[in-house]
Every structure is written in C-alpha cells, then in structure tokens.
Design a protein around this motif. Structure first.
Motif, PDB file in Angstrom:
ATOM      1  N   GLY A  82     -19.587 -31.723  -6.163  1.00  0.00           N
ATOM      2  CA  GLY A  82     -19.066 -30.406  -5.772  1.00  0.00           C
ATOM      3  C   GLY A  82     -20.211 -29.437  -5.537  1.00  0.00           C
ATOM      4  O   GLY A  82     -20.239 -28.697  -4.545  1.00  0.00           O
ATOM      5  N   CYS A  83     -21.193 -29.452  -6.437  1.00  0.00           N
ATOM      6  CA  CYS A  83     -22.345 -28.549  -6.286  1.00  0.00           C
ATOM      7  C   CYS A  83     -23.133 -28.888  -5.025  1.00  0.00           C
ATOM      8  O   CYS A  83     -23.585 -27.993  -4.304  1.00  0.00           O
ATOM      9  CB  CYS A  83     -23.253 -28.633  -7.517  1.00  0.00           C
ATOM     10  SG  CYS A  83     -22.573 -27.784  -8.957  1.00  0.00           S
ATOM     11  N   GLU A  84     -23.300 -30.182  -4.744  1.00  0.00           N
ATOM     12  CA  GLU A  84     -24.065 -30.588  -3.559  1.00  0.00           C
ATOM     13  C   GLU A  84     -23.378 -30.089  -2.287  1.00  0.00           C
ATOM     14  O   GLU A  84     -24.040 -29.710  -1.323  1.00  0.00           O
ATOM     15  CB  GLU A  84     -24.216 -32.111  -3.497  1.00  0.00           C
ATOM     16  CG  GLU A  84     -25.260 -32.676  -4.417  1.00  0.00           C
ATOM     17  CD  GLU A  84     -24.877 -32.510  -5.877  1.00  0.00           C
ATOM     18  OE1 GLU A  84     -23.679 -32.582  -6.199  1.00  0.00           O
ATOM     19  OE2 GLU A  84     -25.776 -32.286  -6.698  1.00  0.00           O
ATOM     20  N   GLY A  85     -22.037 -30.104  -2.318  1.00  0.00           N
ATOM     21  CA  GLY A  85     -21.292 -29.607  -1.153  1.00  0.00           C
ATOM     22  C   GLY A  85     -21.674 -28.170  -0.829  1.00  0.00           C
ATOM     23  O   GLY A  85     -21.891 -27.804   0.331  1.00  0.00           O
ATOM     24  N   GLU A  86     -21.826 -27.352  -1.884  1.00  0.00           N
ATOM     25  CA  GLU A  86     -22.178 -25.937  -1.673  1.00  0.00           C
ATOM     26  C   GLU A  86     -23.645 -25.796  -1.256  1.00  0.00           C
ATOM     27  O   GLU A  86     -23.989 -24.911  -0.480  1.00  0.00           O
ATOM     28  CB  GLU A  86     -21.909 -25.123  -2.950  1.00  0.00           C
ATOM     29  CG  GLU A  86     -20.479 -25.207  -3.461  1.00  0.00           C
ATOM     30  CD  GLU A  86     -19.451 -24.734  -2.435  1.00  0.00           C
ATOM     31  OE1 GLU A  86     -19.750 -23.821  -1.653  1.00  0.00           O
ATOM     32  OE2 GLU A  86     -18.341 -25.290  -2.419  1.00  0.00           O
ATOM     33  N   LEU A  87     -24.498 -26.681  -1.762  1.00  0.00           N
ATOM     34  CA  LEU A  87     -25.908 -26.641  -1.355  1.00  0.00           C
ATOM     35  C   LEU A  87     -26.034 -26.959   0.133  1.00  0.00           C
ATOM     36  O   LEU A  87     -26.841 -26.354   0.846  1.00  0.00           O
ATOM     37  CB  LEU A  87     -26.739 -27.647  -2.162  1.00  0.00           C
ATOM     38  CG  LEU A  87     -26.875 -27.368  -3.667  1.00  0.00           C
ATOM     39  CD1 LEU A  87     -27.669 -28.488  -4.338  1.00  0.00           C
ATOM     40  CD2 LEU A  87     -27.558 -26.031  -3.926  1.00  0.00           C
ATOM     41  N   CYS A 131     -18.710 -23.361 -10.733  1.00  0.00           N
ATOM     42  CA  CYS A 131     -18.238 -24.753 -10.773  1.00  0.00           C
ATOM     43  C   CYS A 131     -17.389 -25.011  -9.541  1.00  0.00           C
ATOM     44  O   CYS A 131     -16.177 -24.966  -9.620  1.00  0.00           O
ATOM     45  CB  CYS A 131     -17.448 -25.030 -12.043  1.00  0.00           C
ATOM     46  SG  CYS A 131     -16.884 -26.745 -12.161  1.00  0.00           S
ATOM     47  N   PRO A 132     -18.041 -25.269  -8.438  1.00  0.00           N
ATOM     48  CA  PRO A 132     -19.477 -25.181  -8.199  1.00  0.00           C
ATOM     49  C   PRO A 132     -19.869 -23.739  -7.907  1.00  0.00           C
ATOM     50  O   PRO A 132     -19.000 -22.915  -7.594  1.00  0.00           O
ATOM     51  CB  PRO A 132     -19.656 -26.041  -6.944  1.00  0.00           C
ATOM     52  CG  PRO A 132     -18.363 -25.868  -6.202  1.00  0.00           C
ATOM     53  CD  PRO A 132     -17.289 -25.734  -7.239  1.00  0.00           C
ATOM     54  N   PRO A 133     -21.162 -23.409  -7.946  1.00  0.00           N
ATOM     55  CA  PRO A 133     -21.568 -22.045  -7.560  1.00  0.00           C
ATOM     56  C   PRO A 133     -21.261 -21.811  -6.084  1.00  0.00           C
ATOM     57  O   PRO A 133     -21.466 -22.700  -5.259  1.00  0.00           O
ATOM     58  CB  PRO A 133     -23.089 -22.051  -7.777  1.00  0.00           C
ATOM     59  CG  PRO A 133     -23.392 -23.256  -8.594  1.00  0.00           C
ATOM     60  CD  PRO A 133     -22.312 -24.247  -8.321  1.00  0.00           C
ATOM     61  N   HIS A 134     -20.775 -20.632  -5.783  1.00  0.00           N
ATOM     62  CA  HIS A 134     -20.503 -20.271  -4.379  1.00  0.00           C
ATOM     63  C   HIS A 134     -21.850 -20.156  -3.633  1.00  0.00           C
ATOM     64  O   HIS A 134     -22.850 -19.744  -4.240  1.00  0.00           O
ATOM     65  CB  HIS A 134     -19.761 -18.932  -4.338  1.00  0.00           C
ATOM     66  CG  HIS A 134     -19.205 -18.594  -2.997  1.00  0.00           C
ATOM     67  ND1 HIS A 134     -19.969 -18.035  -2.004  1.00  0.00           N
ATOM     68  CD2 HIS A 134     -17.968 -18.756  -2.469  1.00  0.00           C
ATOM     69  CE1 HIS A 134     -19.227 -17.859  -0.921  1.00  0.00           C
ATOM     70  NE2 HIS A 134     -18.005 -18.291  -1.183  1.00  0.00           N
ATOM     71  N   PRO A 135     -21.911 -20.510  -2.350  1.00  0.00           N
ATOM     72  CA  PRO A 135     -23.172 -20.383  -1.614  1.00  0.00           C
ATOM     73  C   PRO A 135     -23.785 -18.986  -1.724  1.00  0.00           C
ATOM     74  O   PRO A 135     -25.014 -18.842  -1.800  1.00  0.00           O
ATOM     75  CB  PRO A 135     -22.778 -20.698  -0.164  1.00  0.00           C
ATOM     76  CG  PRO A 135     -21.561 -21.534  -0.272  1.00  0.00           C
ATOM     77  CD  PRO A 135     -20.851 -21.111  -1.515  1.00  0.00           C
ATOM     78  N   LEU A 136     -22.945 -17.960  -1.768  1.00  0.00           N
ATOM     79  CA  LEU A 136     -23.481 -16.592  -1.895  1.00  0.00           C
ATOM     80  C   LEU A 136     -24.174 -16.406  -3.243  1.00  0.00           C
ATOM     81  O   LEU A 136     -25.205 -15.740  -3.334  1.00  0.00           O
ATOM     82  CB  LEU A 136     -22.345 -15.575  -1.807  1.00  0.00           C
ATOM     83  CG  LEU A 136     -22.000 -14.959  -0.464  1.00  0.00           C
ATOM     84  CD1 LEU A 136     -20.978 -13.862  -0.660  1.00  0.00           C
ATOM     85  CD2 LEU A 136     -23.245 -14.409   0.220  1.00  0.00           C
ATOM     86  N   THR A 137     -23.589 -16.990  -4.293  1.00  0.00           N
ATOM     87  CA  THR A 137     -24.181 -16.893  -5.627  1.00  0.00           C
ATOM     88  C   THR A 137     -25.530 -17.616  -5.651  1.00  0.00           C
ATOM     89  O   THR A 137     -26.509 -17.117  -6.211  1.00  0.00           O
ATOM     90  CB  THR A 137     -23.225 -17.511  -6.669  1.00  0.00           C
ATOM     91  OG1 THR A 137     -21.956 -16.862  -6.562  1.00  0.00           O
ATOM     92  CG2 THR A 137     -23.744 -17.353  -8.084  1.00  0.00           C
ATOM     93  N   LEU A 138     -25.577 -18.782  -5.021  1.00  0.00           N
ATOM     94  CA  LEU A 138     -26.826 -19.548  -4.957  1.00  0.00           C
ATOM     95  C   LEU A 138     -27.896 -18.777  -4.188  1.00  0.00           C
ATOM     96  O   LEU A 138     -29.022 -18.596  -4.655  1.00  0.00           O
ATOM     97  CB  LEU A 138     -26.569 -20.893  -4.259  1.00  0.00           C
ATOM     98  CG  LEU A 138     -25.745 -21.924  -5.045  1.00  0.00           C
ATOM     99  CD1 LEU A 138     -25.165 -22.972  -4.102  1.00  0.00           C
ATOM    100  CD2 LEU A 138     -26.593 -22.599  -6.110  1.00  0.00           C
ATOM    101  N   LEU A 139     -27.529 -18.300  -3.005  1.00  0.00           N
ATOM    102  CA  LEU A 139     -28.508 -17.615  -2.160  1.00  0.00           C
ATOM    103  C   LEU A 139     -28.978 -16.315  -2.804  1.00  0.00           C
ATOM    104  O   LEU A 139     -30.173 -15.988  -2.790  1.00  0.00           O
ATOM    105  CB  LEU A 139     -27.889 -17.350  -0.779  1.00  0.00           C
ATOM    106  CG  LEU A 139     -28.832 -16.835   0.300  1.00  0.00           C
ATOM    107  CD1 LEU A 139     -30.012 -17.776   0.503  1.00  0.00           C
ATOM    108  CD2 LEU A 139     -28.092 -16.654   1.631  1.00  0.00           C
ATOM    109  N   ASP A 140     -28.043 -15.603  -3.409  1.00  0.00           N
ATOM    110  CA  ASP A 140     -28.393 -14.352  -4.087  1.00  0.00           C
ATOM    111  C   ASP A 140     -29.410 -14.621  -5.201  1.00  0.00           C
ATOM    112  O   ASP A 140     -30.415 -13.903  -5.309  1.00  0.00           O
ATOM    113  CB  ASP A 140     -27.119 -13.722  -4.668  1.00  0.00           C
ATOM    114  CG  ASP A 140     -27.396 -12.455  -5.434  1.00  0.00           C
ATOM    115  OD1 ASP A 140     -27.414 -11.385  -4.810  1.00  0.00           O
ATOM    116  OD2 ASP A 140     -27.612 -12.523  -6.669  1.00  0.00           O
TER     117      ASP A 140
END
Ligand code: SF4
Length: 259
Positions: free
Chosen positions: A138-143, A233-242
């Motif tokens: 799930g996390c990889e999908g958002e990455l 779970c998973p982190p949202h792409p915006l959360t990751l990028l931020d």
C-alpha cells in the motif's frame, strides 16, 4: 505527431498546485486525527476497540494521542461515543522525532529542515533508495504516485534510485520482517555518509497491524537513526511530499519551488 501535440496542449497542466497552492482532496480523505480533550471521558474504549494504540491515558491521567500509531481507519474515531476523536483535513504531519508525533490533542511537531551543511552536501537534489521491508505494498503504491504527473516530485530534485550507492538515504516501508531485516541493514550500510533514514507508514514507524509479532521488528530497528517519521496507512502522497520538502527546508523557508 501533430495530433499528439494537440492532445497534450488540450490536456494542459495536470500537476497539482502543491506546495504553491491548495490541492483539492476527495471527501473521503482522512487527515491528521484530532482529540477534543474536554470531551474525552478517558473511558479506554479506544484501546478496547482493538484498532490501535492511537489513544492512551498517561500515568498523570491525561489522554495521549499518538499520530504515529494512527491507521486512519473510520473505526478509530467511531469507537468514541463522545465524538471526541475526529479526522481533520490536514495532510501535513511528518516529524523529525518519534516524540513529535505524540501530544494531548493530535498536534504534531512538524519536521524541521536538515542542518545547512548536510543540505549543502546533498545539493539541490535528494536521491532515495526505497526499501520495502515486509510492506503490504500500500505504501509503495503511494510512493509511485509521487512520481506521476499529479505530484511530479522530480521537479524538486527528489528521485528514487536503484542502488544505495547512488542514494542520499533510504526510505523504509513495512514492519521490517525477520527475512528483510538483514537486507535493510545491508542497504543502509551501503549508503554513503551523510545518509538519511525515513520511516514511512505506521508499519515502519512501529509495526502497525503486525506489531508484537515475532515475525517483524516492529518497524525500523532502533539501530537505525530515523530522520523523518511520516504517519499514514498508507501515507497520502501529499503527506509524503510535504515531509520531504520540509526536511529539505523548502517549505519552512518559503522556497517551495521546483528546481
Ligand atoms: S502502513 Fe499500511 S499501507 Fe503501509 S505497509 Fe503498513 S499496512 Fe500497508
């Protein structure tokens, strides 16, 4: 060829406005959890609901909300009969410390920038080796979404690379299964100093749903110095990028522009 160019022109710019402008999030988006402590009866129904250790009570009798343990599941807020716990629309929640994810209300100490010397060494780019250490994918999908036209993280110089030898750090997902632990440690050892460790997702933070299983290390092992904790779970792409941009000092300093 002309038809292709015309189609591209008609499509226009598809990359989101973040971080320069607001991004439209779907109604179903669940952001950083928030606790209204005055409504919380400390009835321990949250713990009894068995969905996570999101909300606990301290020895001093105060509620403690751990955003790092949140699975962003509707059951987590539904367990509270007082309606004290709710999800906000706030996507920013990455922190430099594990402690920074814990508070009475759900406030998070948002990530600060790396030391200027380290940022200077990295230059205007950040290359990361992704290590899927027992993740459900799930996390990889958002990455992967981070690399699409919608978020286009490459415009900030952030890229995933195939070899740790080419990386400035590792980004770990998954609860770190016994079988992946050695591979993770070797990947980290193969990354040149100064190197970053980023824990993305509740599994990498503390094991998530697999916490306590003898088959996992309950997230990134303590031997690895984590520089950035990204909940979700998973982190949202915006959360990751931020989180990544804050680490690079490109949000805090108002420099959140493409390279
Ligand atoms: S944090 Fe969630 S999405 Fe990511 S690996 Fe764990 S269970 Fe899967």
């Amino acid at each position: 060829m002309l038809r292709f160019l015309r189609t591209r022109l008609q499509q226009g710019v598809r990359t989101g406005a973040f971080p320069g402008g607001a991004v439209e999030l779907p109604d179903r988006f669940r952001g950083r959890p928030r606790l209204n402590a005055s409504k919380c009866a400390q009835c321990e129904r949250c713990a009894a609901s068995g969905v996570s250790g999101l909300l606990t009570v301290t020895e001093q009798g105060r509620p403690l909300l751990d955003v790092g343990e949140c699975r962003f599941a509707p059951e987590e807020t539904a367990a509270c009969p007082q309606g004290a716990l709710r999800f906000t629309r706030e996507h920013a929640m990455a922190s430099r410390t594990r402690e920074g994810l814990r508070s009475e209300t759900g406030d998070v100490q948002l990530a600060t920038a790396l030391a200027q010397r380290t940022r200077k060494l990295f230059g205007r780019s950040l290359r990361l080796r992704s290590v899927s250490a027992g993740s459900c994918n799930g996390c990889e999908g958002e990455l992967i979404v981070l690399g699409t036209v919608a978020y286009d993280m490459a415009r900030f110089g952030i890229e995933f690379v195939a070899s740790p030898r080419h990386a400035d750090g590792i980004l770990v997902t998954g609860a770190v299964s016994v079988n992946m632990r050695e591979a993770l440690m070797q990947t980290w050892a193969a990354t040149a100093d100064p190197r970053l460790v980023i824990a993305a997702g509740v599994c990498a933070i503390d094991g998530g749903a697999f916490r306590g299983s003898p088959e996992v290390s309950d997230g990134v092992p303590a031997e690895l110095p984590v520089d950035l904790w990204i909940p979700g779970c998973p982190p949202h792409p915006l959360t990751l990028l931020d989180g990544l941009l804050r680490l690079l000092g490109r949000i805090e300093s108002g420099e959140a522009r493409p390279r």
